[in-house]
Write a protein that holds these residues in place. Structure first.
Motif, PDB file in Angstrom:
ATOM      1  N   ARG A   9      68.151  38.973  54.020  1.00  0.00           N
ATOM      2  CA  ARG A   9      69.530  38.934  54.463  1.00  0.00           C
ATOM      3  C   ARG A   9      70.461  38.944  53.260  1.00  0.00           C
ATOM      4  O   ARG A   9      70.073  38.590  52.151  1.00  0.00           O
ATOM      5  CB  ARG A   9      69.801  37.671  55.279  1.00  0.00           C
ATOM      6  CG  ARG A   9      68.938  37.543  56.512  1.00  0.00           C
ATOM      7  CD  ARG A   9      69.456  38.429  57.618  1.00  0.00           C
ATOM      8  NE  ARG A   9      68.751  38.154  58.852  1.00  0.00           N
ATOM      9  CZ  ARG A   9      68.076  39.071  59.514  1.00  0.00           C
ATOM     10  NH1 ARG A   9      67.995  40.301  59.084  1.00  0.00           N
ATOM     11  NH2 ARG A   9      67.465  38.755  60.636  1.00  0.00           N
ATOM     12  N   SER A  10      71.701  39.306  53.513  1.00  0.00           N
ATOM     13  CA  SER A  10      72.723  39.306  52.474  1.00  0.00           C
ATOM     14  C   SER A  10      74.025  38.758  53.053  1.00  0.00           C
ATOM     15  O   SER A  10      74.345  39.019  54.206  1.00  0.00           O
ATOM     16  CB  SER A  10      72.961  40.733  51.957  1.00  0.00           C
ATOM     17  OG  SER A  10      74.091  40.776  51.110  1.00  0.00           O
ATOM     18  N   THR A  11      74.752  38.050  52.237  1.00  0.00           N
ATOM     19  CA  THR A  11      76.074  37.587  52.670  1.00  0.00           C
ATOM     20  C   THR A  11      77.123  38.658  52.424  1.00  0.00           C
ATOM     21  O   THR A  11      78.273  38.494  52.822  1.00  0.00           O
ATOM     22  CB  THR A  11      76.482  36.310  51.913  1.00  0.00           C
ATOM     23  OG1 THR A  11      76.516  36.587  50.508  1.00  0.00           O
ATOM     24  CG2 THR A  11      75.521  35.180  52.208  1.00  0.00           C
ATOM     25  N   TRP A  12      76.747  39.752  51.796  1.00  0.00           N
ATOM     26  CA  TRP A  12      77.695  40.818  51.439  1.00  0.00           C
ATOM     27  C   TRP A  12      77.659  42.002  52.400  1.00  0.00           C
ATOM     28  O   TRP A  12      78.432  42.945  52.250  1.00  0.00           O
ATOM     29  CB  TRP A  12      77.395  41.324  50.035  1.00  0.00           C
ATOM     30  CG  TRP A  12      77.765  40.350  48.947  1.00  0.00           C
ATOM     31  CD1 TRP A  12      77.809  38.986  49.021  1.00  0.00           C
ATOM     32  CD2 TRP A  12      78.130  40.686  47.618  1.00  0.00           C
ATOM     33  NE1 TRP A  12      78.174  38.460  47.825  1.00  0.00           N
ATOM     34  CE2 TRP A  12      78.372  39.482  46.930  1.00  0.00           C
ATOM     35  CE3 TRP A  12      78.262  41.877  46.935  1.00  0.00           C
ATOM     36  CZ2 TRP A  12      78.753  39.440  45.600  1.00  0.00           C
ATOM     37  CZ3 TRP A  12      78.631  41.835  45.599  1.00  0.00           C
ATOM     38  CH2 TRP A  12      78.881  40.626  44.954  1.00  0.00           C
ATOM     39  N   THR A  69      76.114  43.438  56.621  1.00  0.00           N
ATOM     40  CA  THR A  69      75.437  43.093  57.869  1.00  0.00           C
ATOM     41  C   THR A  69      73.999  43.576  57.872  1.00  0.00           C
ATOM     42  O   THR A  69      73.150  42.995  58.535  1.00  0.00           O
ATOM     43  CB  THR A  69      76.183  43.679  59.083  1.00  0.00           C
ATOM     44  OG1 THR A  69      76.312  45.089  58.916  1.00  0.00           O
ATOM     45  CG2 THR A  69      77.554  43.032  59.232  1.00  0.00           C
ATOM     46  N   ASP A 109      70.288  44.246  56.186  1.00  0.00           N
ATOM     47  CA  ASP A 109      69.454  43.589  55.180  1.00  0.00           C
ATOM     48  C   ASP A 109      69.511  44.340  53.855  1.00  0.00           C
ATOM     49  O   ASP A 109      69.855  45.526  53.812  1.00  0.00           O
ATOM     50  CB  ASP A 109      67.991  43.545  55.645  1.00  0.00           C
ATOM     51  CG  ASP A 109      67.749  42.495  56.710  1.00  0.00           C
ATOM     52  OD1 ASP A 109      68.645  41.682  56.990  1.00  0.00           O
ATOM     53  OD2 ASP A 109      66.631  42.489  57.256  1.00  0.00           O
TER      54      ASP A 109
END
Length: 149
Positions: A72-75, A77, A79
């Motif tokens: 996952r990434s916070t930057w 939606t 992966d």
């Protein structure tokens, strides 16, 4: 480039994969314990795990390997795909195998809806970085880490 097939590993590929995995370790002068190697192999085969592995095959030989991990990434939606390990057998280097393995990861990442593929390169691996500079953008970020025994 010689004719090469990139294929996802299957359970019976362990004996094809292992010599390349050991070659990768020799290249980076590390010795990964057998217990970690066996657990890694099992994770590749577990559909619930985010780890993936593929082999480059050509002329009846195993020429290279690539391992990737989706996270996952916070930057974004989608992966991110971390290309963790890439190795081409000594005799096959310079023949386009590395590029084919990276393009395999690119295609898989696109198919899975990932928003990017990223990886690290050792600062001394100038030959590999010549390829990387042609097929990806170099990040301005520097890696920091804290290892735990």
């Amino acid at each position: 480039m010689q004719s090469v097939e990139i294929k996802a590993i299957e359970n019976y590929d362990f004996n094809l994969w292992l010599p390349l995995w050991k070659g990768y370790q020799r290249f980076y002068e590390v010795d990964i314990p057998e217990s970690v190697t066996l657990r890694t192999w099992a994770r590749f085969l577990d559909p619930a795990e985010p780890l993936h592995a593929a082999l480059a095959m050509g002329g009846g030989k195993t020429l290279g390997l690539v391992h990737s991990i989706y996270h996952r990434s916070t930057w974004a939606t989608g992966d991110h795909c971390y290309l963790q390990d890439l190795f081409v057998a000594d005799k096959a280097r310079g023949s386009g195998i590395g590029r084919a393995l990276i393009e395999h990861v690119y295609a898989d990442a696109k198919r899975r809806g990932a928003s990017c593929v990223h990886w690290l390169a050792h600062e001394s691996n100038h030959n590999a970085m010549q390829l990387y500079d042609r097929i990806a953008d170099r990040s301005e970020f520097i890696q920091y880490r804290k290892l735990f025994a």
